[in-house]
Design a protein around this motif. Structure first.
Motif, PDB file in Angstrom:
ATOM      1  N   ASN A 266       0.871  -1.192  -0.039  1.00 32.29           N
ATOM      2  CA  ASN A 266      -0.018   0.032  -0.047  1.00 32.29           C
ATOM      3  C   ASN A 266       0.739   1.279   0.002  1.00 32.29           C
ATOM      4  O   ASN A 266       0.769   2.187   0.940  1.00 32.29           O
ATOM      5  CB  ASN A 266      -0.770   0.027   1.134  1.00 32.29           C
TER       6      ASN A 266
ATOM      7  N   ARG B 246      -0.285  -1.740  -4.380  1.00 32.70           N
ATOM      8  CA  ARG B 246      -0.811  -2.731  -3.370  1.00 32.70           C
ATOM      9  C   ARG B 246       0.482  -3.338  -2.967  1.00 32.70           C
ATOM     10  O   ARG B 246       0.514  -3.349  -1.835  1.00 32.70           O
ATOM     11  CB  ARG B 246      -1.609  -3.775  -4.099  1.00 32.70           C
TER      12      ARG B 246
ATOM     13  N   SER C  65      -7.110   4.967  -8.871  1.00 34.57           N
ATOM     14  CA  SER C  65      -7.487   3.594  -7.998  1.00 34.57           C
ATOM     15  C   SER C  65      -6.017   2.974  -7.905  1.00 34.57           C
ATOM     16  O   SER C  65      -5.777   2.043  -7.177  1.00 34.57           O
ATOM     17  CB  SER C  65      -8.071   2.766  -9.127  1.00 34.57           C
TER      18      SER C  65
ATOM     19  N   ASP D 187      -2.991  -2.292  -8.612  1.00 32.09           N
ATOM     20  CA  ASP D 187      -3.462  -3.417  -7.991  1.00 32.09           C
ATOM     21  C   ASP D 187      -2.563  -4.707  -8.378  1.00 32.09           C
ATOM     22  O   ASP D 187      -3.029  -5.577  -9.065  1.00 32.09           O
ATOM     23  CB  ASP D 187      -5.025  -3.821  -8.399  1.00 32.09           C
TER      24      ASP D 187
END
Ligand code: EPU
Length: 336
Positions: free
Chosen positions: A6, A22, A61, A64
């Protein structure tokens, strides 16, 4: 290999927008890159390779998957060839070349980002591009997980283009680049802005040219200054479009004042000019995103912008230029 979780990506970019990774790893060597790639393969997660972050638009976003930050360091000289690891600051290499009186990249001073990014989009400015001096690009092949070195001819260089951002996009990770330079060579003064600057002087030194280029870039907001919103950008956001001569003739309509240059395959137009002629003056804003007040081609984060705001401004500009001139401006920054 230390994998962090993160990690916000905005601070790693010059636009300073976007969400978090991530997973995140700093790679200081080829072994660490290979370890990270194997890990991502085992875990079946996508990988994004982060260099200097100066040609990068991260979405809100985030990413990921696993971001591998290229932190490989080291510069070596062999004869008149400088070989720099991908994670070295580009402008520091330019400075070193000028100090050692090695000619060939002096006009590329002041460009933000790292060495590894330069062959990918064939970085160019003021009449030079790295394709003119690169002899070798060392990479890691993500498909086979082995090192592979390309010669200049194998890189497929053209304006803002190489195999690394076209047919082989995302396949190779650049780990080092070699530049063959000219000892004691006269600086390249191909560009009008530069010729004007040295009209009255003797042949300037490489250092003088590099310093002057940084000054010219600074007046256009194209040198990073923390806290200056005009420089919170990804440089030129769009490529200068190359169009058939007839398209240029129709736009110029007899006027000599429309900027244009001969280019392989047609006539190169100024994307900045097209934007201004479509009604977008320097400093135009949409939310917290806006054009630089110093150069219409830089989309900037005026302070606290979201990636969505930058994308909305991009879409608005592209649609307007297309409606006015029938030309679709092509984006430079990559979006993970
Ligand atoms: N112009 C405008 N409005 C502006 C700025 C420029 O109309 O706000 C017109 C002027 O008429 C000028 C022409 O555009 O004659 C060209 O402007 P400039 O010399 O600033 O160069 P550019 O074509 O906009 C390109 C590169 C830059 C590079 C400079 C200098 C591209 C997409 N951009 O910009 O590269 O630094 O030339 O050589 O090719 C980058 O790619 O991130 C980048 C900064």
């Amino acid at each position: 290999m230390r994998i962090q979780q993160n990690i916000p990506l905005a601070p790693y970019t010059t636009l300073k927008v976007g969400g978090a990774a991530r997973l995140f790893v700093e790679a200081g060597g080829e072994t660490e890159i290979l370890d990270a790639l194997r890990f991502a393969r085992e875990e079946r997660i996508p990988v994004f390779v982060l260099g200097g972050g100066s040609n990068l638009l991260v979405h809100d976003s985030g990413f990921d998957g696993l971001v591998i930050r290229i932190a490989l360091k080291g510069i070596a000289q062999q004869g008149h060839t400088l070989t720099a690891a991908a994670g070295e600051e580009w402008d520091a290499l330019v400075q070193l070349s000028a100090e050692r009186n090695l000619q060939g990249i002096e006009c590329l001073a002041g460009i933000p980002g790292t060495v590894g990014g330069t062959p990918v989009q064939n970085v160019g400015a003021y009449g030079q591009e790295v394709a003119q001096t690169i002899t070798q690009v060392r990479t890691i092949d993500r498909a086979t997980l082995t090192p592979l070195t390309f010669t200049n001819a194998e890189c497929g260089f053209a304006y803002r283009r190489s195999r690394f951002n076209h047919e082989d996009i995302d396949r190779y990770i650049v780990t080092a680049v070699s530049f063959r330079l000219l000892p004691g060579g006269a600086p390249s003064l191909a560009y009008a802005d530069l010729q004007r600057a040295f009209l009255r002087s003797e042949t300037p030194s490489l250092m003088e040219v590099a310093t002057k280029v940084r000054k010219i870039r600074a007046t256009k907001g194209m040198v990073l200054i923390p806290g200056d919103a005009d420089t919170q950008s990804a440089g030129s956001f769009f490529k200068n479009p190359v169009v058939p001569p007839a398209v240029y003739e129709a736009i110029a309509d007899g006027r000599a004042s429309v900027p244009h240059w001969p280019a392989p395959g047609g006539v190169k137009l100024s994307a900045a000019w097209l934007l201004e002629a479509s009604g977008f003056h320097k400093g135009f804003t949409l939310g917290q995103a806006g054009l630089s007040t110093k150069h219409a081609l830089a989309l900037t984060n005026r302070g606290g912008a979201t990636a969505a705001e930058i994308l909305a401004l991009r879409d608005h500009l592209q649609a307007a230029v297309e409606a006015r001139f029938g030309i679709r401006l092509e984006q430079e920054p990559v979006e993970p």
